[in-house]
Design a protein around this motif. Structure first.
Motif, PDB file in Angstrom:
ATOM      1  N   ARG A  40     -16.816 -35.978  34.014  1.00  0.00           N
ATOM      2  CA  ARG A  40     -15.767 -36.583  33.170  1.00  0.00           C
ATOM      3  C   ARG A  40     -15.796 -38.100  33.217  1.00  0.00           C
ATOM      4  O   ARG A  40     -15.384 -38.769  32.277  1.00  0.00           O
ATOM      5  CB  ARG A  40     -14.380 -36.075  33.597  1.00  0.00           C
ATOM      6  CG  ARG A  40     -14.064 -34.633  33.264  1.00  0.00           C
ATOM      7  CD  ARG A  40     -14.003 -34.357  31.761  1.00  0.00           C
ATOM      8  NE  ARG A  40     -13.280 -35.353  30.990  1.00  0.00           N
ATOM      9  CZ  ARG A  40     -11.962 -35.405  30.834  1.00  0.00           C
ATOM     10  NH1 ARG A  40     -11.177 -34.496  31.386  1.00  0.00           N
ATOM     11  NH2 ARG A  40     -11.396 -36.352  30.111  1.00  0.00           N
TER      12      ARG A  40
ATOM     13  N   VAL B  75      -8.080 -37.440  35.540  1.00  0.00           N
ATOM     14  CA  VAL B  75      -8.927 -38.362  34.783  1.00  0.00           C
ATOM     15  C   VAL B  75      -8.196 -38.859  33.540  1.00  0.00           C
ATOM     16  O   VAL B  75      -8.209 -40.050  33.243  1.00  0.00           O
ATOM     17  CB  VAL B  75     -10.278 -37.704  34.415  1.00  0.00           C
ATOM     18  CG1 VAL B  75     -11.057 -38.533  33.401  1.00  0.00           C
ATOM     19  CG2 VAL B  75     -11.114 -37.464  35.669  1.00  0.00           C
ATOM     20  N   ASP B  76      -7.544 -37.956  32.822  1.00  0.00           N
ATOM     21  CA  ASP B  76      -6.930 -38.322  31.545  1.00  0.00           C
ATOM     22  C   ASP B  76      -5.576 -39.002  31.694  1.00  0.00           C
ATOM     23  O   ASP B  76      -5.237 -39.884  30.909  1.00  0.00           O
ATOM     24  CB  ASP B  76      -6.752 -37.080  30.662  1.00  0.00           C
ATOM     25  CG  ASP B  76      -8.078 -36.478  30.226  1.00  0.00           C
ATOM     26  OD1 ASP B  76      -9.116 -37.175  30.279  1.00  0.00           O
ATOM     27  OD2 ASP B  76      -8.073 -35.289  29.843  1.00  0.00           O
ATOM     28  N   GLN B  77      -4.782 -38.554  32.674  1.00  0.00           N
ATOM     29  CA  GLN B  77      -3.396 -39.021  32.765  1.00  0.00           C
ATOM     30  C   GLN B  77      -3.082 -39.761  34.062  1.00  0.00           C
ATOM     31  O   GLN B  77      -1.982 -40.273  34.225  1.00  0.00           O
ATOM     32  CB  GLN B  77      -2.444 -37.824  32.643  1.00  0.00           C
ATOM     33  CG  GLN B  77      -2.635 -37.037  31.377  1.00  0.00           C
ATOM     34  CD  GLN B  77      -1.955 -35.668  31.460  1.00  0.00           C
ATOM     35  OE1 GLN B  77      -0.986 -35.481  32.193  1.00  0.00           O
ATOM     36  NE2 GLN B  77      -2.463 -34.714  30.702  1.00  0.00           N
ATOM     37  N   ARG B  78      -4.017 -39.720  35.025  1.00  0.00           N
ATOM     38  CA  ARG B  78      -3.813 -40.309  36.338  1.00  0.00           C
ATOM     39  C   ARG B  78      -2.638 -39.685  37.078  1.00  0.00           C
ATOM     40  O   ARG B  78      -2.025 -40.294  37.951  1.00  0.00           O
ATOM     41  CB  ARG B  78      -3.639 -41.829  36.263  1.00  0.00           C
ATOM     42  CG  ARG B  78      -4.883 -42.635  36.457  1.00  0.00           C
ATOM     43  CD  ARG B  78      -5.917 -42.698  35.436  1.00  0.00           C
ATOM     44  NE  ARG B  78      -5.602 -43.420  34.196  1.00  0.00           N
ATOM     45  CZ  ARG B  78      -6.049 -42.965  33.030  1.00  0.00           C
ATOM     46  NH1 ARG B  78      -6.739 -41.877  32.939  1.00  0.00           N
ATOM     47  NH2 ARG B  78      -5.810 -43.618  31.930  1.00  0.00           N
TER      48      ARG B  78
ATOM     49  N   ASP C 283      -9.106 -32.758  35.117  1.00  0.00           N
ATOM     50  CA  ASP C 283      -8.876 -33.286  33.772  1.00  0.00           C
ATOM     51  C   ASP C 283      -7.558 -34.061  33.700  1.00  0.00           C
ATOM     52  O   ASP C 283      -7.497 -35.137  33.093  1.00  0.00           O
ATOM     53  CB  ASP C 283      -8.897 -32.165  32.738  1.00  0.00           C
ATOM     54  CG  ASP C 283     -10.295 -31.592  32.526  1.00  0.00           C
ATOM     55  OD1 ASP C 283     -11.280 -32.144  33.073  1.00  0.00           O
ATOM     56  OD2 ASP C 283     -10.399 -30.588  31.807  1.00  0.00           O
ATOM     57  N   ASP C 284      -6.510 -33.538  34.322  1.00  0.00           N
ATOM     58  CA  ASP C 284      -5.226 -34.258  34.339  1.00  0.00           C
ATOM     59  C   ASP C 284      -5.374 -35.615  35.033  1.00  0.00           C
ATOM     60  O   ASP C 284      -4.896 -36.630  34.529  1.00  0.00           O
ATOM     61  CB  ASP C 284      -4.154 -33.447  35.074  1.00  0.00           C
ATOM     62  CG  ASP C 284      -3.515 -32.348  34.244  1.00  0.00           C
ATOM     63  OD1 ASP C 284      -3.994 -32.089  33.123  1.00  0.00           O
ATOM     64  OD2 ASP C 284      -2.544 -31.741  34.740  1.00  0.00           O
TER      65      ASP C 284
ATOM     66  N   SER D 132     -19.626 -34.909  25.993  1.00  0.00           N
ATOM     67  CA  SER D 132     -18.192 -35.201  25.971  1.00  0.00           C
ATOM     68  C   SER D 132     -17.387 -33.949  26.225  1.00  0.00           C
ATOM     69  O   SER D 132     -17.576 -32.942  25.570  1.00  0.00           O
ATOM     70  CB  SER D 132     -17.812 -35.828  24.638  1.00  0.00           C
ATOM     71  OG  SER D 132     -18.167 -34.969  23.584  1.00  0.00           O
TER      72      SER D 132
ATOM     73  N   ASP E  64     -12.819 -27.066  28.292  1.00  0.00           N
ATOM     74  CA  ASP E  64     -11.622 -27.277  29.091  1.00  0.00           C
ATOM     75  C   ASP E  64     -11.589 -26.283  30.248  1.00  0.00           C
ATOM     76  O   ASP E  64     -12.500 -25.494  30.427  1.00  0.00           O
ATOM     77  CB  ASP E  64     -10.353 -27.167  28.236  1.00  0.00           C
ATOM     78  CG  ASP E  64     -10.175 -25.788  27.602  1.00  0.00           C
ATOM     79  OD1 ASP E  64     -10.808 -24.817  28.055  1.00  0.00           O
ATOM     80  OD2 ASP E  64      -9.382 -25.695  26.657  1.00  0.00           O
TER      81      ASP E  64
END
Length: 184
Positions: free
Chosen positions: A72, A125-128, A122-123, A183, A104
């Protein structure tokens, strides 16, 4: 070409011992490790903080978190080393390897606990942060020690990814390569 040239032997005794301990027999120390050896303090701290020993998560779970995190973050260097050295050992075939890069957490190749780990990465990486739904899924499958380890792994390999990408480390000759489309 790496932005900082890797250290060449002979290494200081503590560094030489650490390199020998961490590397599989017959493999040259990683470019990452030899580059970190340019700063013995950082080298020692990174090795002290390493999470490749036996922990609360199983080996397959650990490698899933590492592979997903590094993929990611676009870190082909570290992802490729881990896929080359651990994928077969943990039962990752072509489908699982590809799913560490794309798709996902709900990919059918992952068990429900593995799906929770992918969602965790994923959370972060995407939302910190970790969303409430992901947290519920994690607590349904893992105890506190395992969840803390998964978060620490994602954070540690975030740092490793920054080092590898920021230094533009050349890929190891034996390491796996990202497929053309990477991606998630």
């Amino acid at each position: 070409m790496s932005r900082i040239a890797p250290a060449q032997p002979p290494h200081a005794p503590a560094i030489a011992e650490a390199l020998e301990r961490i590397m599989p027999p017959g493999l040259e120390p990683l470019v990452l490790f030899r580059t970190m050896a340019r700063n013995p303090r950082i080298f020692a701290k990174l090795f002290a903080g390493g999470l490749l020993d036996k922990g609360a998560l199983g080996l397959r779970q650990r490698e899933l978190v590492i592979d997903r995190t590094t993929a990611r973050l676009g870190c082909e260097y570290e992802w490729g080393v881990h896929v080359a050295l651990f994928a077969k050992r943990v039962g990752f075939g072509p489908v699982e390897i590809a799913a560490t890069i794309t798709g996902d957490g709900a990919a059918g190749c992952w068990s429900p606990p593995e799906q929770a780990l992918v969602a965790l990465v994923d959370d972060l990486v995407d939302q910190r942060t970790i969303g409430d739904g992901t947290w519920q899924s994690l607590t349904a499958h893992f105890d506190e020690a395992q969840i803390l380890e998964a978060i620490a792994l994602a954070g540690y390999y975030h740092t490793i990814s920054f080092l590898c990408n920021g230094l533009r480390l050349p890929l190891e000759s034996y390491a796996a390569r990202f497929p053309d489309a990477r991606s998630p």
